[in-house]
Write a protein that holds these residues in place. Structure first.
Motif, PDB file in Angstrom:
ATOM      1  N   UNK A 163     -33.063  17.309  35.904  1.00 43.98           N
ATOM      2  CA  UNK A 163     -32.644  18.662  35.657  1.00 43.98           C
ATOM      3  C   UNK A 163     -33.887  19.478  35.412  1.00 43.98           C
ATOM      4  N   UNK A 164     -35.049  18.929  34.871  1.00 40.12           N
ATOM      5  CA  UNK A 164     -36.125  19.737  34.486  1.00 40.12           C
ATOM      6  C   UNK A 164     -36.969  20.510  35.844  1.00 40.12           C
ATOM      7  N   UNK A 165     -37.392  21.845  35.624  1.00 45.32           N
ATOM      8  CA  UNK A 165     -37.441  22.864  36.423  1.00 45.32           C
ATOM      9  C   UNK A 165     -38.874  22.212  37.344  1.00 45.32           C
ATOM     10  N   UNK A 166     -39.767  21.632  36.841  1.00 43.62           N
ATOM     11  CA  UNK A 166     -40.869  21.229  37.807  1.00 43.62           C
ATOM     12  C   UNK A 166     -40.212  20.201  39.011  1.00 43.62           C
ATOM     13  N   UNK A 167     -39.063  19.626  38.872  1.00 45.31           N
ATOM     14  CA  UNK A 167     -38.659  18.756  39.769  1.00 45.31           C
ATOM     15  C   UNK A 167     -37.704  19.634  40.792  1.00 45.31           C
ATOM     16  N   UNK A 168     -37.073  20.535  40.355  1.00 47.07           N
ATOM     17  CA  UNK A 168     -36.446  21.606  41.151  1.00 47.07           C
ATOM     18  C   UNK A 168     -37.517  22.245  42.046  1.00 47.07           C
ATOM     19  N   UNK A 169     -38.543  22.729  41.492  1.00 45.59           N
ATOM     20  CA  UNK A 169     -39.761  23.218  42.135  1.00 45.59           C
ATOM     21  C   UNK A 169     -40.279  22.438  43.562  1.00 45.59           C
ATOM     22  N   UNK A 170     -40.605  21.151  42.863  1.00 48.10           N
ATOM     23  CA  UNK A 170     -41.131  20.149  43.808  1.00 48.10           C
ATOM     24  C   UNK A 170     -40.223  19.736  45.098  1.00 48.10           C
ATOM     25  N   UNK A 171     -38.880  19.776  44.709  1.00 45.71           N
ATOM     26  CA  UNK A 171     -37.877  19.370  45.824  1.00 45.71           C
ATOM     27  C   UNK A 171     -37.860  20.647  46.487  1.00 45.71           C
ATOM     28  N   UNK A 172     -37.743  21.853  46.116  1.00 46.85           N
ATOM     29  CA  UNK A 172     -38.130  23.241  47.219  1.00 46.85           C
ATOM     30  C   UNK A 172     -39.444  23.066  47.781  1.00 46.85           C
TER      31      UNK A 172
ATOM     32  N   UNK B  98     -41.235  23.808  52.160  1.00 45.89           N
ATOM     33  CA  UNK B  98     -42.422  24.801  52.480  1.00 45.89           C
ATOM     34  C   UNK B  98     -43.631  24.212  51.855  1.00 45.89           C
ATOM     35  N   UNK B  99     -44.360  23.246  52.086  1.00 45.29           N
ATOM     36  CA  UNK B  99     -45.446  22.648  51.484  1.00 45.29           C
ATOM     37  C   UNK B  99     -46.286  23.555  51.625  1.00 45.29           C
ATOM     38  N   UNK B 100     -46.599  24.126  52.600  1.00 46.39           N
ATOM     39  CA  UNK B 100     -48.016  25.123  52.738  1.00 46.39           C
ATOM     40  C   UNK B 100     -47.947  26.012  52.108  1.00 46.39           C
ATOM     41  N   UNK B 101     -46.730  26.938  51.860  1.00 47.66           N
ATOM     42  CA  UNK B 101     -46.555  27.971  51.108  1.00 47.66           C
ATOM     43  C   UNK B 101     -46.819  27.687  49.606  1.00 47.66           C
TER      44      UNK B 101
END
Length: 260
Positions: free
Chosen positions: A230-239, A243-246
């Motif tokens: 659930x935590x936000x850092x894992x949503x961010x990492x998934x996204x 777009x790894x370079x961005x």
């Protein structure tokens, strides 16, 4: 403006914005990091179950757009509000349906400050609303209010791991009024499955019905725990995997900007 399309880079940027709402909450003075090109319009507080004022978010703008961000749960009183899942009439819009009492009480405690901040924006500036977890619920409540009761009638909404907010009537009203809502939901995250579709409060014979608003963007990641899913850092990492370079450039440009 034309029909809005889902954009992963926008989602990454807004997930990072959500991360700064937690930084704001944890800082006594409400300080947080602003992204390059944005200026602060203002911050706002609200009150959860115990009526103590807490930082709940901020409004910032660039030359091209504005972002209104709401924080997720961060205190014991917030968690009590999360579980106050009986329903009340949605106050800002007549006959719009019923909404979660705990979330609605918090939103209404921020409403005057938020409307005052939003009134400072030009009428033609795109307004994005965002939030993670309970913050996503608050952003959803705010979006319908702003669409009906402000000059910025076409808000664009990105939420992450948000719970359900209202009954079928509220959802129908919301879906009709809000053109662009993107609801990022990890299939292994328990929070988007709450409150349950049919909810009966303890020690009560009442029954409430919940639905999600439109715009589900299904994600799928398992991190080995309920909180990890659930935590936000894992949503961010998934996204960021899309777009790894961005993502890398954004995180490098402003240290501390990305949720980790």
């Amino acid at each position: 403006m034309g029909k809005q399309q889902l954009d992963i880079r926008t989602a990454l940027f807004l997930a990072a914005v959500c991360g700064q709402t937690y930084v704001q909450f944890l800082n006594t003075e409400g300080l947080f990091i602003m992204p390059r090109g944005y200026s602060l319009v203002g911050t706002f507080k609200g009150a959860a179950y115990d009526q103590l004022q807490e930082w709940f978010g901020f409004l910032m703008e660039s030359e091209r757009a504005a972002v209104l961000a709401y924080r997720g749960s961060g205190s014991a009183s917030d968690w009590v509000s999360d579980f106050m899942a009986d329903q009340v009439s949605y106050p800002p819009v007549k006959d719009a349906g019923l909404t979660h009492k705990g979330f609605t009480d918090i939103y209404m405690s921020t409403r005057d400050a938020v409307l005052s901040l939003v009134s400072k924006l030009p009428d033609n500036k795109p307004l994005f609303l965002t939030g993670h977890s309970m913050g996503g619920a608050l952003a959803t409540l705010a979006s319908l209010d702003l669409a009906v009761n402000s000059s910025l009638s076409s808000p664009i909404v990105y939420t992450f791991g948000a719970p359900r907010v209202g009954d079928p009537r509220y959802v129908r009203t919301y879906n009709r009024k809000i053109d662009a809502h993107w609801r990022f939901q990890n299939e292994f995250d328990i929070v988007p499955h709450l409150p349950t579709l049919i909810y009966q409060p303890p020690k009560s014979t009442k029954t409430y019905y919940y639905m999600h608003v439109k715009g589900e963007v299904k994600r799928s990641f398992r991190m080995g725990s309920i909180s990890g899913n659930h935590i936000l850092p894992n949503y961010f990492a998934d996204l960021a995997r899309e777009e790894p370079a961005f993502a890398a450039a954004a995180c490098t440009e402003t240290p501390g900007w990305c949720p980790v």
